[in-house]
Write a protein that holds these residues in place. Structure first.
Motif, short mmCIF file in Angstrom:
data_model
loop_
_atom_site.label_atom_id
_atom_site.label_comp_id
_atom_site.label_asym_id
_atom_site.label_seq_id
_atom_site.Cartn_x
_atom_site.Cartn_y
_atom_site.Cartn_z
N THR A 87 0.45 10.29 6.47
CA THR A 87 -0.83 9.90 7.04
C THR A 87 -0.64 9.12 8.34
O THR A 87 0.43 8.56 8.61
CB THR A 87 -1.60 9.01 6.06
N ASP B 58 5.82 9.06 15.64
CA ASP B 58 5.39 10.00 16.67
C ASP B 58 3.92 9.84 17.06
O ASP B 58 3.52 10.22 18.15
CB ASP B 58 5.65 11.44 16.21
N THR C 240 5.73 9.09 2.26
CA THR C 240 6.90 9.73 2.89
C THR C 240 7.83 8.72 3.55
O THR C 240 8.98 9.05 3.86
CB THR C 240 6.47 10.79 3.92
N ASP C 241 7.37 7.52 3.78
CA ASP C 241 8.28 6.44 4.18
C ASP C 241 8.60 5.54 3.00
O ASP C 241 9.76 5.24 2.72
CB ASP C 241 7.64 5.58 5.28
N GLY D 289 0.83 8.42 1.88
CA GLY D 289 1.54 9.67 1.58
C GLY D 289 2.89 9.43 0.91
O GLY D 289 3.46 10.33 0.29
N PRO E 167 0.82 -1.21 0.00
CA PRO E 167 0.00 0.00 0.00
C PRO E 167 0.85 1.26 0.00
O PRO E 167 1.90 1.32 0.65
CB PRO E 167 -0.80 -0.10 1.31
C1 FAD Z 1 11.64 14.35 5.86
C2 FAD Z 1 10.84 13.37 6.67
C3 FAD Z 1 10.61 13.66 8.00
C4 FAD Z 1 9.86 12.77 8.77
N1 FAD Z 1 9.65 13.08 10.07
C5 FAD Z 1 8.93 12.24 10.83
C6 FAD Z 1 8.69 12.54 12.20
O1 FAD Z 1 9.12 13.57 12.71
N2 FAD Z 1 7.97 11.66 12.93
C7 FAD Z 1 7.46 10.51 12.38
O2 FAD Z 1 6.79 9.77 13.08
N3 FAD Z 1 7.70 10.20 11.10
C8 FAD Z 1 8.41 11.03 10.31
N4 FAD Z 1 8.66 10.71 9.01
C9 FAD Z 1 8.18 9.42 8.51
C10 FAD Z 1 6.80 9.45 7.83
O3 FAD Z 1 6.48 10.75 7.38
C11 FAD Z 1 5.69 8.96 8.73
O4 FAD Z 1 5.97 7.67 9.22
C12 FAD Z 1 4.34 8.97 8.02
O5 FAD Z 1 3.32 8.82 8.96
C13 FAD Z 1 4.18 7.90 6.96
O6 FAD Z 1 2.94 8.09 6.33
P1 FAD Z 1 2.74 8.03 4.75
O7 FAD Z 1 1.29 8.30 4.50
O8 FAD Z 1 3.66 8.88 4.05
O9 FAD Z 1 3.07 6.49 4.54
P2 FAD Z 1 3.65 5.70 3.27
O10 FAD Z 1 5.07 6.02 3.06
O11 FAD Z 1 2.73 5.84 2.11
O12 FAD Z 1 3.52 4.25 3.85
C14 FAD Z 1 4.25 3.84 4.98
C15 FAD Z 1 4.05 2.36 5.25
O13 FAD Z 1 2.72 2.11 5.66
C16 FAD Z 1 2.05 1.22 4.77
N5 FAD Z 1 0.68 1.68 4.67
C17 FAD Z 1 0.25 2.93 4.36
N6 FAD Z 1 -1.08 2.99 4.42
C18 FAD Z 1 -1.53 1.75 4.77
C19 FAD Z 1 -2.82 1.17 4.99
N7 FAD Z 1 -3.94 1.89 4.88
N8 FAD Z 1 -2.87 -0.12 5.34
C20 FAD Z 1 -1.76 -0.88 5.50
N9 FAD Z 1 -0.52 -0.38 5.31
C21 FAD Z 1 -0.41 0.91 4.94
C22 FAD Z 1 2.85 1.30 3.49
O14 FAD Z 1 2.74 0.15 2.75
C23 FAD Z 1 4.25 1.50 4.01
O15 FAD Z 1 4.80 0.27 4.42
C24 FAD Z 1 9.37 11.58 8.21
C25 FAD Z 1 9.60 11.30 6.87
C26 FAD Z 1 10.33 12.19 6.09
C27 FAD Z 1 10.57 11.87 4.66
#
Ligand code: FAD
Lengths: 787, 289
Positions: B103, B116, B29-30, B27, B24
């Motif tokens: 997200t 966090d 960002t990971d 956003g 999946p």
């Molecule tokens: C510059 C930068 C700074 C950051 N700072 C922080 C911070 O300060 N604190 C922090 O906690 N994180 C931080 N992060 C990490 C990241 O932003 C968070 O973990 C964020 O919540 C990931 O959400 P996403 O929607 O981008 O996930 P994605 O990257 O889209 O997905 C992340 C993971 O979750 C899975 N996934 C997503 N949605 C679902 C779903 N509905 N069901 C099952 N699996 C799913 C994906 O397959 C993947 O394995 C940072 C990242 C970056 C690039």
């Protein structure tokens, strides 16, 4: 020159007086030509380059910091569909090694790898992912060796030699004054500096285009086109004119682009495949793909009289140069020659070493050897002041260098050396108000948005530091810059075109060149040709030298053009050239005002001059480290005010006051930018920036864990810019870029010491250290004789 | 690489059933960082960004049901009154750009001990609603994290929502990083006072292979508050009790030495954060009483 019209133009309504400044000339904050495109995201960086037919290059790197290569098998990699070439050391046509100061680094490793990440093979493929996968299919057998990662161990004669020449890249010994002077009070300590990264944002990248007849054109982000070309030509076995380099958009440099990265590799792939080849490192690869700031360990003993006059400095400095020499010998020289600080030191005994280890290679970074030394000598001044029960600024003022001061290398400082004034200014700058009582804004507190304190355990501290840096290249190096200036009037308006090879790395040298041309020729329309190797060298965009050196070359070339224009005008008018000058597109006479329009005078002729500029010669150091090694010095001082959460060890820098003599501010806004940016890098080194290397392996090769300051870590800066004029430089300029990064670090550390009462002899300070959980300050010990 | 772009939640679940190996993408960002660094090379991506069903939240019966696709920016803007601890934590995440994209579901999906959002959700007693084409179930958040990057999600399951009780008392979140913004936690701590249930909830981040509750510390401080009837009197918590609370929180952690910090510092900082957040929350509770 046009002879079509000999009649003077009708005098304009109000003839401009001499000195009416042209728009965008020197002394103004002229707009950067690259400013608007960069802000709008339209600027083409080297990583944006594209050619329809290009291939992508990838690099196979050693996973071991130290190993013998038993075999390299490229068969599987070659079989990958889409792969066009796989190259190894056997394919290096010319010199198998390269290097800025000595060619000790293999273009591609053959028998031995000396650092983790060392390039061994290259792949070109139609798609970058294909290239990466094929790179993984290059099979290399290693015989893994024990890495030498401690520079003290490397210095030990019993340790394996990493290079045929041994493990000492350079040793500088300085003996100045009496060998064994007596002092009333002695302060001794050992300091350590971690490995800082330049952290530029634009990764190493470039596009190599074969010319079809054996030569190659390379578009690359670099700091010194001609030194790249020299090394490329040697390793590609081509004549220099067969290797043409054009500067591509540079996304930051700070020293990290002085050494070659993708240059030879991309050209090898392009020449082999006869296709354009693009290479671009990923962020992680970039941490392995460029040199870093030398980690250093610095033992110091300072001796003084009871009234606080310095009697002697004894120091032993060890710089970890990593696997290859890069610019270690020059870094070592800077550290050694500047290591007593901007003070009167009658007696000094210094030993400074740069050594080979199996750590990542270290080389140039803004401040270049002066940074490590300044952290130690300024910490020593504070330690000494504490022993003398003296105010630390007072101690510095009592010993401050001034014009005529003789440095430990026996060099007399010519020109302004306003150390006392700079220190007084930062000391007397208004202090920020104390932390706000009541409901605090967490962004103003240590920890910032992390919400770690609401004011609990927060203590304020203030620290001061001064520093200095040599400007331009030193030790007898033939340091010069070349400029070509063309004046013409293609569409009835005068235009000046400037061509140099000076690398615009974000510092603003493009703007400065145009400003100088406008002022010298009184012509507002100035354009800069792309920097390339079709003109002579400008030298490196480093050592805070480009405004002085390339600025000097542009000014000299403009003067030659102006002389020709005015002598023609004088001839036509029957006047003396000395009575004429150029202003705002007009030829002016002292007596008559405007006598000619420059465009009319030029007609369709082009006046062109190419000039080289050199600073006053310097000399090498002798066996006792004596010599006039430096062309000039720049000075700055900083005062840091910090709030520290003493329980959690978190720091908020509240305010920085700085004073710096810039000689003359050719572009005040650019000066401000250099000062603030340098301070950000200085704060970074004090508080967070460290490439963490364990057993030769970088543990944090990403911007997730290699932290650089954000806007919440950067305080307001109050900069006092002095323009005292250097007698030896064009317009009296001094280098501006490096001094801000040098003394800002020790000022911040001193402020944190003041808030916590802790020794803090290692930077970057970690929260553990600041909170007093660990003391990673190295044990103090007397300077030892080399083993 | 295949990319599936379902237009509805049920379609997404169907795709996931047919292609359980698809990863999946919310956003990104990971996930995109992992792709960039070559740490992940998925065969297929399942793009969830178009699903309206995941993008909203609603409140029902004392609980907030937050769609997995709700961003940190939305949590801060819309849910600070209901879930103050989660909102404080959301403000510490990344930069505005990251908060606009990242997200809550992605934070859970990554299952990093440093996420966090996780400690405040633990302290508040959240549950994860997961769904497959066949069924939907709720997992207490504590049981959702198995190991770093490993969750209790099964083959065809996706995270649908996070269900959190509305705050019944003050909540706090505090983290440590070596810079003042945009930093991954060296260690973090969340605390929620539950006056209704006479309990204190906790969550520890970045100090064990997965986010944890400090249950012994919760029981201890709950006992202190009950014993002296502090919930009713609103009197200050005795200093030795909050110090002990800090020690128990630190003792619950299983930290390691890594590039972000040491074992000793992590324990030390946790004790400090636990004491401080307790003091802040208790002070809010008293002034509200
Ligand atoms: C510059 C930068 C700074 C950051 N700072 C922080 C911070 O300060 N604190 C922090 O906690 N994180 C931080 N992060 C990490 C990241 O932003 C968070 O973990 C964020 O919540 C990931 O959400 P996403 O929607 O981008 O996930 P994605 O990257 O889209 O997905 C992340 C993971 O979750 C899975 N996934 C997503 N949605 C679902 C779903 N509905 N069901 C099952 N699996 C799913 C994906 O397959 C993947 O394995 C940072 C990242 C970056 C690039």
């Amino acid at each position: 020159m046009s002879r079509a019209s000999t009649a003077p133009v009708a005098p304009p309504v109000a003839p401009p007086k001499e000195g009416v400044p042209v728009q965008g000339g020197v002394g103004t904050s002229a707009l950067r030509p690259d400013g608007v495109p960069k802000v709008k995201g339209e600027f083409a960086y080297s990583s944006d380059m594209w050619d329809e037919h290009m291939l992508w290059g990838a690099t196979v790197r050693s996973p071991h910091p130290h190993a013998c290569i038993v075999s390299i098998d490229i068969t599987d990699a070659l079989k990958h569909p889409g792969v066009h070439a796989v190259l190894t050391h056997e394919d290096v046509a010319g010199r198998k090694t390269f290097g800025l100061e000595r060619p000790d680094q293999p273009v591609l490793a053959s028998e031995r790898v000396r650092y983790r990440g060392e390039p061994i093979a290259l792949v070109a493929a139609a798609h970058p992912e294909t290239a990466r996968r094929a790179a993984e299919a290059v099979h290399i057998d290693y015989e893994v060796l024990q890495p030498v990662t401690d520079p003290e161990v490397a210095l030990d004669a019993a340790t394996v030699a990493l290079h045929p020449s041994g493990n000492v890249v350079r040793h500088i010994h300085i003996a100045h004054g009496e060998p064994d002077p007596e002092a009333d009070v002695v302060a001794e300590a050992t300091y350590e500096v971690g490995m800082q990264d330049q952290a530029f944002l634009g990764p190493e990248s470039g596009l190599a285009v074969p010319d079809g007849s054996g030569g190659v054109d390379l578009y690359v982000s670099t700091q010194w086109l001609h030194v790249d070309r020299e090394q490329l030509a040697a390793s590609l076995a081509l004549a220099p004119e067969e290797v043409r380099i054009t500067l591509a958009g540079v996304g930051g440099a700070f020293g990290a682009r002085e050494d070659l990265s993708i240059q030879i590799h991309s050209c090898m792939l392009a020449l082999t495949t006869n296709r354009p080849v693009k290479m671009m490192y990923s962020r992680e690869e970039s941490f392995y793909g460029h040199v870093h700031r030398h980690p250093a360990r610095l033992n110091y003993i300072h001796g003084a009289t009871t009234s606080g006059e310095l009697v002697f400095v004894k120091a032993r400095l060890v710089f970890d140069g990593g696997a290859y020499a890069s610019s270690s010998t020059a870094v070592c020289a800077n550290a050694a020659t500047l290591c007593c600080g901007p003070y009167e030191v009658p007696n000094a005994l210094i030993d400074c070493y740069a050594v080979y280890t199996n750590n990542p290679p270290c080389g140039a970074m803004r401040g270049f050897g002066a940074v490590q030394a300044c952290f130690a000598y300024e910490s020593q001044m504070d330690l000494l002041a504490a022993k003398l029960a003296m105010d630390p600024v007072e101690l510095r003022l009592r010993n401050a260098a001034s014009t005529g001061t003789v440095t430990p290398t026996g060099q007399k400082i010519e020109g302004p050396a306003p150390v006392a004034e700079l220190l007084t200014r930062v000391r007397d700058a208004p202090l920020p108000p104390p932390g706000s009582p009541g409901t605090p804004d967490i962004r103003e507190l240590p920890g910032g948005v992390s919400n770690a304190t609401h004011g609990e355990a927060v203590r304020r501290g203030i620290g001061h530091a001064a520093g200095y840096k040599n400007i331009c290249y030193s030790e007898g190096f033939d340091d010069y810059a070349t400029a070509r200036v063309r004046l013409s009037a293609p569409a009835g308006e005068p235009v000046v075109e400037v061509h140099t090879a000076a690398a615009e790395v974000g510092q603003g040298v493009a703007t400065i060149q145009l400003q100088i041309a406008r002022t010298e020729l009184g012509v507002e329309a100035a354009v800069l040709r792309p920097a390339d190797t079709s003109i002579g060298s400008s030298g490196s965009s480093s050592a805070s030298r480009q405004t002085w050196m390339t600025g000097g070359a542009v000014k000299t070339a403009c003067e030659a053009v102006r002389e020709r224009v005015l002598s023609t005008a004088a001839e036509v008018l029957g006047a003396e050239p000395g009575e004429l000058y150029l202003s705002n597109g007009l030829v002016m006479s002292l007596e008559l005002g405007a006598v000619y329009s420059l465009a009319e005078l030029l007609g369709d002729t082009v006046v062109e001059a190419t000039r080289e500029y050199r600073h006053a010669p310097t000399s090498p150091l002798d066996a006792n480290g004596q010599g006039n090694a430096h062309a000039g010095f720049a000075f700055a001082a900083h005062r840091a005010v910090v709030d520290v959460d003493v329980e959690l060890g978190l720091v908020k820098v509240v305010d920085i006051a700085t004073a710096q003599d810039v000689g003359m501010a050719l572009n005040p806004q650019a000066v401000e930018g250099q000062i603030e940016g340098g301070i950000a890098q200085g704060i970074g080194l004090a508080l967070m920036e460290e490439v963490q290397v364990i057993d030769g392996v970088i543990r944090n090769p990403s911007f997730t864990d290699y932290l650089i300051p954000t806007s919440l870590d950067m305080p307001p800066v109050h900069a006092d810019v002095l323009e005292l004029g250097d007698p030896g430089s064009p317009y009296g300029v001094k280098g501006v870029g490096e001094p801000p990064v040098i003394s800002s670090t020790p000022a911040v550390v001193a402020a944190v010491r003041a808030a916590t009462g802790r020794a803090l002899r290692r930077i970057p300070m970690r929260p553990d250290d600041v909170a007093g959980l660990t003391d990673r300050s190295p044990a103090g010990e007397a300077p030892r004789e080399p083993r | 690489m295949d990319i599936y772009r379902p237009a509805s939640w049920s379609e997404a679940l169907e795709v996931k059933r047919g292609a359980p190996e698809s990863v999946p993408l919310a956003g990104g960002t990971d996930l995109m960082v992992d792709l960039n660094f070559g740490r992940a090379r998925p065969q297929a991506l399942l793009d969830l960004t178009r699903l309206a069903e995941l993008a909203g939240w609603d409140r029902d019966n004392g609980r907030v049901r937050i769609g997995a696709g709700v961003t940190f920016t939305t949590l801060i803007a819309e849910l600070a009154p209901e879930l103050p601890g989660l909102a404080i934590a959301s403000r510490t995440v990344g930069s505005p750009q990251i908060r606009n994209r990242a997200t809550l579901g992605g934070n859970l999906g990554t299952a990093s001990p440093a996420g966090d959002a996780l400690p405040p959700l633990l302290a508040a007693g959240a549950e994860v609603e997961v769904a497959s084409a066949a069924r939907s179930r709720r997992i207490p958040l504590e049981d959702f994290f198995i190991a770093p990057k490993v969750t209790a999600l099964e083959g065809g399951e996706l995270i649908a929502a996070i269900v959190v009780p509305v705050a019944d008392g003050p909540q706090q979140y505090s983290k440590i990083g070596t810079r003042n913004a945009m930093v991954i936690a060296t260690v973090s701590f969340a605390l929620a006072l539950h006056p209704g249930r006479r309990r204190v909830g906790t969550g520890i981040g970045s100090a064990a292979p997965r986010p944890l509750r400090a249950t012994e510390a919760e029981d201890f401080i709950g006992g202190v508050l009950a014993e002296h009837d502090l919930w009713s009197s609103g009197a200050p918590i005795p200093e030795p009790a909050s110090a002990r609370f800090g020690e128990l929180v630190a003792a619950a952690a299983q930290p390691i030495d890594d590039v972000r910090g040491t074992v000793a510092y992590r324990r030390h900082a946790l004790a400090v954060l636990a004491r401080r957040t307790l003091a802040w929350a208790w002070s809010d509770y008293r002034s509200a009483a």
